[in-house]
Design a protein around this motif. Structure first.
Motif, PDB file in Angstrom:
ATOM      1  N   HIS A 230       0.790  -1.237   0.000  1.00 55.47           N
ATOM      2  CA  HIS A 230       0.000   0.000   0.000  1.00 55.47           C
ATOM      3  C   HIS A 230       0.819   1.283   0.000  1.00 55.47           C
ATOM      4  N   TYR A 231       1.984   1.287   0.653  1.00 58.93           N
ATOM      5  CA  TYR A 231       2.639   2.550   0.989  1.00 58.93           C
ATOM      6  C   TYR A 231       3.388   3.205  -0.172  1.00 58.93           C
ATOM      7  N   TYR A 232       3.671   2.447  -1.225  1.00 55.35           N
ATOM      8  CA  TYR A 232       4.421   3.036  -2.347  1.00 55.35           C
ATOM      9  C   TYR A 232       3.655   4.177  -2.994  1.00 55.35           C
ATOM     10  N   LEU A 233       2.367   4.030  -3.111  1.00 54.19           N
ATOM     11  CA  LEU A 233       1.557   5.080  -3.717  1.00 54.19           C
ATOM     12  C   LEU A 233       1.665   6.386  -2.939  1.00 54.19           C
ATOM     13  N   TYR A 234       1.637   6.320  -1.624  1.00 54.02           N
ATOM     14  CA  TYR A 234       1.624   7.533  -0.808  1.00 54.02           C
ATOM     15  C   TYR A 234       2.954   8.282  -0.905  1.00 54.02           C
ATOM     16  N   ARG A 235       4.008   7.550  -1.157  1.00 54.53           N
ATOM     17  CA  ARG A 235       5.294   8.223  -1.378  1.00 54.53           C
ATOM     18  C   ARG A 235       5.247   9.033  -2.669  1.00 54.53           C
ATOM     19  N   PHE A 236       4.626   8.466  -3.704  1.00 58.60           N
ATOM     20  CA  PHE A 236       4.475   9.209  -4.952  1.00 58.60           C
ATOM     21  C   PHE A 236       3.610  10.446  -4.745  1.00 58.60           C
ATOM     22  N   LYS A 237       2.516  10.298  -4.047  1.00 55.61           N
ATOM     23  CA  LYS A 237       1.619  11.437  -3.826  1.00 55.61           C
ATOM     24  C   LYS A 237       2.293  12.518  -2.987  1.00 55.61           C
ATOM     25  N   ALA A 238       3.157  12.112  -2.057  1.00 53.22           N
ATOM     26  CA  ALA A 238       3.879  13.100  -1.255  1.00 53.22           C
ATOM     27  C   ALA A 238       4.841  13.910  -2.115  1.00 53.22           C
ATOM     28  N   GLU A 239       5.426  13.251  -3.121  1.00 49.81           N
ATOM     29  CA  GLU A 239       6.398  13.913  -3.985  1.00 49.81           C
ATOM     30  C   GLU A 239       5.747  14.671  -5.136  1.00 49.81           C
ATOM     31  N   ARG A 240       4.656  14.133  -5.681  1.00 51.54           N
ATOM     32  CA  ARG A 240       4.089  14.686  -6.921  1.00 51.54           C
ATOM     33  C   ARG A 240       2.711  15.321  -6.752  1.00 51.54           C
ATOM     34  N   GLY A 241       2.194  15.261  -5.542  1.00 50.10           N
ATOM     35  CA  GLY A 241       0.929  15.923  -5.271  1.00 50.10           C
ATOM     36  C   GLY A 241      -0.250  14.970  -5.264  1.00 50.10           C
ATOM     37  N   PRO A 242      -1.351  15.400  -4.685  1.00 54.89           N
ATOM     38  CA  PRO A 242      -2.529  14.528  -4.516  1.00 54.89           C
ATOM     39  C   PRO A 242      -3.207  14.146  -5.824  1.00 54.89           C
ATOM     40  N   ASP A 243      -2.902  14.851  -6.921  1.00 58.23           N
ATOM     41  CA  ASP A 243      -3.528  14.533  -8.198  1.00 58.23           C
ATOM     42  C   ASP A 243      -2.796  13.447  -8.979  1.00 58.23           C
ATOM     43  N   PHE A 244      -1.734  12.888  -8.394  1.00 58.13           N
ATOM     44  CA  PHE A 244      -1.038  11.779  -9.050  1.00 58.13           C
ATOM     45  C   PHE A 244      -2.080  10.714  -9.401  1.00 58.13           C
ATOM     46  N   PRO A 245      -2.143  10.281 -10.680  1.00 59.81           N
ATOM     47  CA  PRO A 245      -3.318   9.531 -11.173  1.00 59.81           C
ATOM     48  C   PRO A 245      -3.342   8.031 -10.870  1.00 59.81           C
ATOM     49  N   VAL A 246      -3.024   7.682  -9.637  1.00 60.71           N
ATOM     50  CA  VAL A 246      -3.073   6.284  -9.208  1.00 60.71           C
ATOM     51  C   VAL A 246      -3.730   6.252  -7.832  1.00 60.71           C
ATOM     52  N   GLU A 247      -4.542   5.210  -7.579  1.00 64.24           N
ATOM     53  CA  GLU A 247      -5.170   5.021  -6.271  1.00 64.24           C
ATOM     54  C   GLU A 247      -4.992   3.565  -5.839  1.00 64.24           C
ATOM     55  N   ASN A 248      -5.184   3.337  -4.557  1.00 63.87           N
ATOM     56  CA  ASN A 248      -5.131   1.985  -4.005  1.00 63.87           C
ATOM     57  C   ASN A 248      -6.530   1.418  -3.839  1.00 63.87           C
ATOM     58  N   TYR A 249      -6.676   0.158  -4.148  1.00 59.68           N
ATOM     59  CA  TYR A 249      -7.926  -0.562  -3.941  1.00 59.68           C
ATOM     60  C   TYR A 249      -7.683  -1.637  -2.891  1.00 59.68           C
TER      61      TYR A 249
END
Length: 344
Positions: A230-249
């Motif tokens: 799960h946590y890899y996505l949140y690292r991307f969002k922290a670096e590239r902003g909340p609009d990074f076009p990937v979500e976790n299911y």
């Protein structure tokens, strides 16, 4: 022995090399005065991540922590070879399977209930031999541009549907993925797991060396979904902003795809510093350390009452499969299965 995935001369090489390296590595660590307590920790968690928390522990308790860093599987194999000769007091594992292997061999000390009761029963040894420190949830990462949650199946097993052909990414050589496959074997059996693997292969998944490039590939449109932690996505969002076009299911219904593995710790029976070792585990499961891990890694703190990063759904809401995490120790047969079906 179930855990060791090495074979023949290669396994023997690692066993001998591991003992030699452990002796050299500990002898080269800073010496301590006779008046100062010290601990030897074998850590499968990276120096970058855990050295700051070890330093805080030393500052607080005046106990020097000498650490040998390495891959969890190799450190576990070394501990099994060293047996009662090991200089290690504590094993800090990247996953529960390695702790389960040591537990099954009888080389871990039982932990007191006042420590064990800090975490939910599902995140600690049923034999009281180890305790989880942080949790890592398995998820399906997906493109929020091309998919919605309603487009995704209710079970990880349903990704064998031909409509997912060419749209899946997975990391077959990644340790977390292999632990997930081990969990599937425990929950569903080898036959069903093999059928799932063959079904995914029929959908021509794209293989990646680890989780991070899978998230990147989803964002770039190379694939639509990926099997990751799960946590890899949140690292991307922290670096590239909340609009990074990937979500976790997050899968539900006790699906095997909702496995939460843990990084955890245990004390070696052969330790001559058990009191200091207990102090370290007490610190790792303290509110201070739990908040550090939550902020530094986006992993789940496992101690009751310590909140995860606000971007994560509460761990209490994740309906994990009914698996004893110690049973994730059978990596050897998982690797055999992955080779049999041609994933590796």
């Amino acid at each position: 022995m179930r855990f060791r995935s090495f074979s023949g001369s290669f396994r023997a090489f690692w066993a001998i090399a591991g003992v030699i390296i452990s002796i050299l590595s500990v002898s080269l660590l800073p010496s301590t005065t006779s008046a100062q307590e010290s601990l030897v920790v074998y850590s499968g968690r990276s120096k970058e991540l855990v050295q700051p928390i070890f330093d805080k522990f030393s500052e607080k308790h005046g106990i020097q922590v000498q650490v040998r860093y390495g891959k969890t599987s190799q450190l576990a194999a070394t501990l099994l070879e060293e047996g009662p000769r090991s200089p290690a007091d504590v094993f800090f594992s990247q996953n529960a399977g390695a702790l389960g292997a040591l537990e099954s061999e009888g080389i871990l000390e039982a932990l007191p209930n006042n420590l064990l009761n800090r975490v939910e029963e599902r995140f600690r040894s049923k034999a009281n031999k180890w305790i989880g420190v942080t949790g890592r949830a398995r998820v399906v990462a997906y493109s929020s541009k091309r998919l919605s949650k309603n487009d995704l199946p209710k079970s990880i097993l349903e990704f064998t549907n031909p409509k997912w052909k060419g749209r899946i990414g997975w990391p077959p050589t990644n340790a977390s993925f292999q632990a997930f496959i081990t969990g599937m074997r425990v929950a569903l059996g080898d036959e069903a797991t093999e059928a799932w693997l063959r079904g995914i292969l029929a959908n021509e998944p794209k293989s990646y060396p680890k989780n991070t490039p899978i998230i990147e590939a989803i964002a770039k449109g190379e694939i639509d979904v990926g099997f990751v932690n799960h946590y890899y996505l949140y690292r991307f969002k922290a670096e590239r902003g909340p609009d990074f076009p990937v979500e976790n299911y997050y899968l539900s219904g006790s699906d095997v795809g909702a496995l939460v593995n843990v990084a955890g710790v245990g004390i070696l029976k052969s330790s001559k510093n058990k009191e200091a070792a207990l102090k370290l585990i007490d610190f790792l499961t303290s509110e201070e350390a739990q908040k550090y891990f939550a902020e530094a890694t986006y992993e789940y703190p496992l101690v009751k009452g310590v909140k995860a990063n606000q971007a994560l759904p509460p761990i209490e809401d994740i309906d994990t499969p009914n698996i004893d995490l110690s049973d994730l120790s059978d990596l050897e047969n998982t690797l055999k299965l992955l080779r049999k079906v041609g994933v590796l």
